[in-house]
Design a protein around this motif. Structure first.
Motif, PDB file in Angstrom:
ATOM      1  N   ASP A  73     -23.097 -12.974 -27.024  1.00 22.99           N
ATOM      2  CA  ASP A  73     -23.409 -11.692 -27.660  1.00 22.99           C
ATOM      3  C   ASP A  73     -24.263 -11.904 -28.905  1.00 22.99           C
ATOM      4  O   ASP A  73     -24.141 -12.925 -29.585  1.00 22.99           O
ATOM      5  CB  ASP A  73     -22.112 -10.981 -28.077  1.00 22.99           C
ATOM      6  N   ILE A  74     -25.085 -10.897 -29.216  1.00 27.47           N
ATOM      7  CA  ILE A  74     -25.919 -10.945 -30.410  1.00 27.47           C
ATOM      8  C   ILE A  74     -26.002  -9.560 -31.035  1.00 27.47           C
ATOM      9  O   ILE A  74     -26.128  -8.549 -30.330  1.00 27.47           O
ATOM     10  CB  ILE A  74     -27.328 -11.507 -30.095  1.00 27.47           C
ATOM     11  N   LEU A  75     -25.892  -9.523 -32.349  1.00 23.46           N
ATOM     12  CA  LEU A  75     -26.139  -8.318 -33.147  1.00 23.46           C
ATOM     13  C   LEU A  75     -27.468  -8.539 -33.850  1.00 23.46           C
ATOM     14  O   LEU A  75     -27.630  -9.542 -34.561  1.00 23.46           O
ATOM     15  CB  LEU A  75     -25.042  -8.120 -34.187  1.00 23.46           C
ATOM     16  N   ILE A  76     -28.418  -7.626 -33.641  1.00 22.58           N
ATOM     17  CA  ILE A  76     -29.749  -7.778 -34.227  1.00 22.58           C
ATOM     18  C   ILE A  76     -29.965  -6.674 -35.251  1.00 22.58           C
ATOM     19  O   ILE A  76     -30.012  -5.490 -34.914  1.00 22.58           O
ATOM     20  CB  ILE A  76     -30.853  -7.764 -33.156  1.00 22.58           C
ATOM     21  N   ILE A  77     -30.102  -7.097 -36.487  1.00 18.69           N
ATOM     22  CA  ILE A  77     -30.293  -6.173 -37.602  1.00 18.69           C
ATOM     23  C   ILE A  77     -31.781  -5.823 -37.688  1.00 18.69           C
ATOM     24  O   ILE A  77     -32.644  -6.706 -37.660  1.00 18.69           O
ATOM     25  CB  ILE A  77     -29.804  -6.812 -38.911  1.00 18.69           C
ATOM     26  N   SER A  78     -32.052  -4.540 -37.807  1.00 20.81           N
ATOM     27  CA  SER A  78     -33.420  -4.042 -37.910  1.00 20.81           C
ATOM     28  C   SER A  78     -33.385  -2.672 -38.586  1.00 20.81           C
ATOM     29  O   SER A  78     -32.350  -2.010 -38.587  1.00 20.81           O
ATOM     30  CB  SER A  78     -34.043  -3.913 -36.508  1.00 20.81           C
ATOM     31  N   GLN A  79     -34.525  -2.256 -39.108  1.00 18.31           N
ATOM     32  CA  GLN A  79     -34.578  -0.915 -39.686  1.00 18.31           C
ATOM     33  C   GLN A  79     -34.700   0.151 -38.602  1.00 18.31           C
ATOM     34  O   GLN A  79     -34.559   1.337 -38.878  1.00 18.31           O
ATOM     35  CB  GLN A  79     -35.740  -0.809 -40.675  1.00 18.31           C
ATOM     36  N   ILE A  80     -34.947  -0.275 -37.353  1.00 19.10           N
ATOM     37  CA  ILE A  80     -35.080   0.691 -36.259  1.00 19.10           C
ATOM     38  C   ILE A  80     -33.977   0.517 -35.237  1.00 19.10           C
ATOM     39  O   ILE A  80     -33.347  -0.531 -35.139  1.00 19.10           O
ATOM     40  CB  ILE A  80     -36.459   0.581 -35.559  1.00 19.10           C
ATOM     41  N   THR A  81     -33.766   1.561 -34.470  1.00 15.66           N
ATOM     42  CA  THR A  81     -32.854   1.535 -33.348  1.00 15.66           C
ATOM     43  C   THR A  81     -33.662   1.141 -32.121  1.00 15.66           C
ATOM     44  O   THR A  81     -34.669   1.770 -31.818  1.00 15.66           O
ATOM     45  CB  THR A  81     -32.223   2.929 -33.151  1.00 15.66           C
ATOM     46  N   CYS A  82     -33.240   0.102 -31.435  1.00 12.95           N
ATOM     47  CA  CYS A  82     -33.955  -0.379 -30.249  1.00 12.95           C
ATOM     48  C   CYS A  82     -33.361   0.247 -28.986  1.00 12.95           C
ATOM     49  O   CYS A  82     -32.152   0.463 -28.908  1.00 12.95           O
ATOM     50  CB  CYS A  82     -33.864  -1.896 -30.152  1.00 12.95           C
ATOM     51  N   VAL A  83     -34.204   0.506 -28.013  1.00 15.49           N
ATOM     52  CA  VAL A  83     -33.740   1.094 -26.764  1.00 15.49           C
ATOM     53  C   VAL A  83     -33.058   0.035 -25.902  1.00 15.49           C
ATOM     54  O   VAL A  83     -33.370  -1.154 -26.003  1.00 15.49           O
ATOM     55  CB  VAL A  83     -34.901   1.757 -25.978  1.00 15.49           C
ATOM     56  N   PRO A  84     -32.122   0.442 -25.066  1.00 15.60           N
ATOM     57  CA  PRO A  84     -31.478  -0.510 -24.173  1.00 15.60           C
ATOM     58  C   PRO A  84     -32.487  -1.225 -23.265  1.00 15.60           C
ATOM     59  O   PRO A  84     -33.473  -0.643 -22.833  1.00 15.60           O
ATOM     60  CB  PRO A  84     -30.526   0.365 -23.349  1.00 15.60           C
ATOM     61  N   MET A  85     -32.213  -2.498 -23.029  1.00 13.51           N
ATOM     62  CA  MET A  85     -32.998  -3.420 -22.209  1.00 13.51           C
ATOM     63  C   MET A  85     -34.299  -3.865 -22.885  1.00 13.51           C
ATOM     64  O   MET A  85     -35.141  -4.500 -22.262  1.00 13.51           O
ATOM     65  CB  MET A  85     -33.275  -2.864 -20.811  1.00 13.51           C
ATOM     66  N   CYS A  86     -34.440  -3.560 -24.154  1.00 14.52           N
ATOM     67  CA  CYS A  86     -35.582  -4.022 -24.941  1.00 14.52           C
ATOM     68  C   CYS A  86     -35.388  -5.504 -25.262  1.00 14.52           C
ATOM     69  O   CYS A  86     -34.290  -5.934 -25.612  1.00 14.52           O
ATOM     70  CB  CYS A  86     -35.659  -3.212 -26.237  1.00 14.52           C
ATOM     71  N   LEU A  87     -36.464  -6.293 -25.143  1.00 20.04           N
ATOM     72  CA  LEU A  87     -36.436  -7.694 -25.547  1.00 20.04           C
ATOM     73  C   LEU A  87     -36.829  -7.763 -27.016  1.00 20.04           C
ATOM     74  O   LEU A  87     -37.844  -7.199 -27.412  1.00 20.04           O
ATOM     75  CB  LEU A  87     -37.427  -8.524 -24.731  1.00 20.04           C
ATOM     76  N   VAL A  88     -36.024  -8.460 -27.813  1.00 19.82           N
ATOM     77  CA  VAL A  88     -36.280  -8.566 -29.243  1.00 19.82           C
ATOM     78  C   VAL A  88     -36.237 -10.038 -29.641  1.00 19.82           C
ATOM     79  O   VAL A  88     -35.235 -10.713 -29.384  1.00 19.82           O
ATOM     80  CB  VAL A  88     -35.222  -7.784 -30.069  1.00 19.82           C
TER      81      VAL A  88
END
Length: 178
Positions: A73-88
Motif C-alpha cells: 500500500d502507498i499513501l501519496i501526498i499531493s495538493q490535488i485529488t487523483c482519480v482512481p487508476m491514475c499512475l503517479v
C-alpha cells in the motif's frame, strides 16, 4: 482483454527512492475501492462505515507483494485529488506500520514527485506533526464501526520505507516470477 495493473505495470526504474503508485482511492473519499486481483479492474469494496475521509491519495505499488497477500500500500501526498487508476510517480519519504485485524499492514508514505507543493519533502520527519496525527487517527478509526481493530504502531523514516519497498519487490519476484 484486460491487463492487470498489479502485474503489468512497472514499480519504476528509480525504486525504491521513486516508485509508481496506482491510485485506488482519491484523497477525501469515503469509498473503499480495491483492485480486483483476478480481473485487474477496480471494485467498490464498501462505503466507509465511519464518517471519515482518506487523508491522502491511496493505492498500491505494482509488482510488489506483502505478507497480507496484497501489493504494498502507498499513501501519496499531493495538493490535488487523483482519480482512481491514475499512475503517479511518488517519492518515498516514510512508512506507517500498523496491525490490521491481527496482520502487519505497512503503508508507504510518499509525495507526488511532480507536485511542486510537496516534492521538496525528503523524509517523513518534514511533514507537519498534525498531518501525522490525522493519518494515525484515520487509520485507527475508519474500521471501528465495523467492529474491526486497527493499531497504528510506528511511523518510520525513508530508509526503513525503502527497505520495505525492496523486500516487497523481492517477495513479488519470488512468489509470481517462476
Amino acid at each position: 482483454m484486460t491487463t492487470n495493473p498489479w502485474h503489468s505495470v512497472s514499480y519504476g526504474d528509480k525504486a525504491p527512492h521513486i516508485v509508481t503508485g496506482i491510485i485506488e482511492i482519491p484523497q477525501g473519499s469515503r469509498a473503499k475501492y480495491e483492485l480486483d486481483k483476478e480481473s485487474g479492474l477496480l471494485k467498490l469494496d464498501r462505503v466507509l462505515y465511519s464518517s471519515v475521509y482518506y487523508p491522502a491519495n491511496y493505492g498500491f505499488i505494482p509488482q510488489t507483494y506483502c505478507d497480507d497477500h496484497d501489493p504494498l500500500d502507498i499513501l501519496i501526498i499531493s495538493q490535488i485529488t487523483c482519480v482512481p487508476m491514475c499512475l503517479v510517480e511518488a517519492k518515498v519519504i516514510g512508512v506507517m506500520q500498523m496491525i490490521d485485524s491481527g496482520e502487519a499492514d505497512d503503508k508507504i508514505i510518499a509525495v507526488a514527485a511532480h507536485d511542486q507543493s510537496v516534492n521538496h519533502i525528503n523524509d517523513i520527519s518534514e511533514l507537519p506533526p498534525h498531518f501525522i496525527h490525522e493519518m494515525r487517527h484515520f487509520f485507527e478509526e475508519y474500521k471501528k464501526l465495523e467492529k474491526k481493530t486497527v493499531k497504528v504502531e510506528e511511523f518510520q523514516n525513508k530508509a526503513v520505507a525503502e527497505r520495505i519497498v525492496m523486500e516487497s519487490i523481492e517477495l513479488y519476484n519470488t512468489t509470481f516470477k517462476k
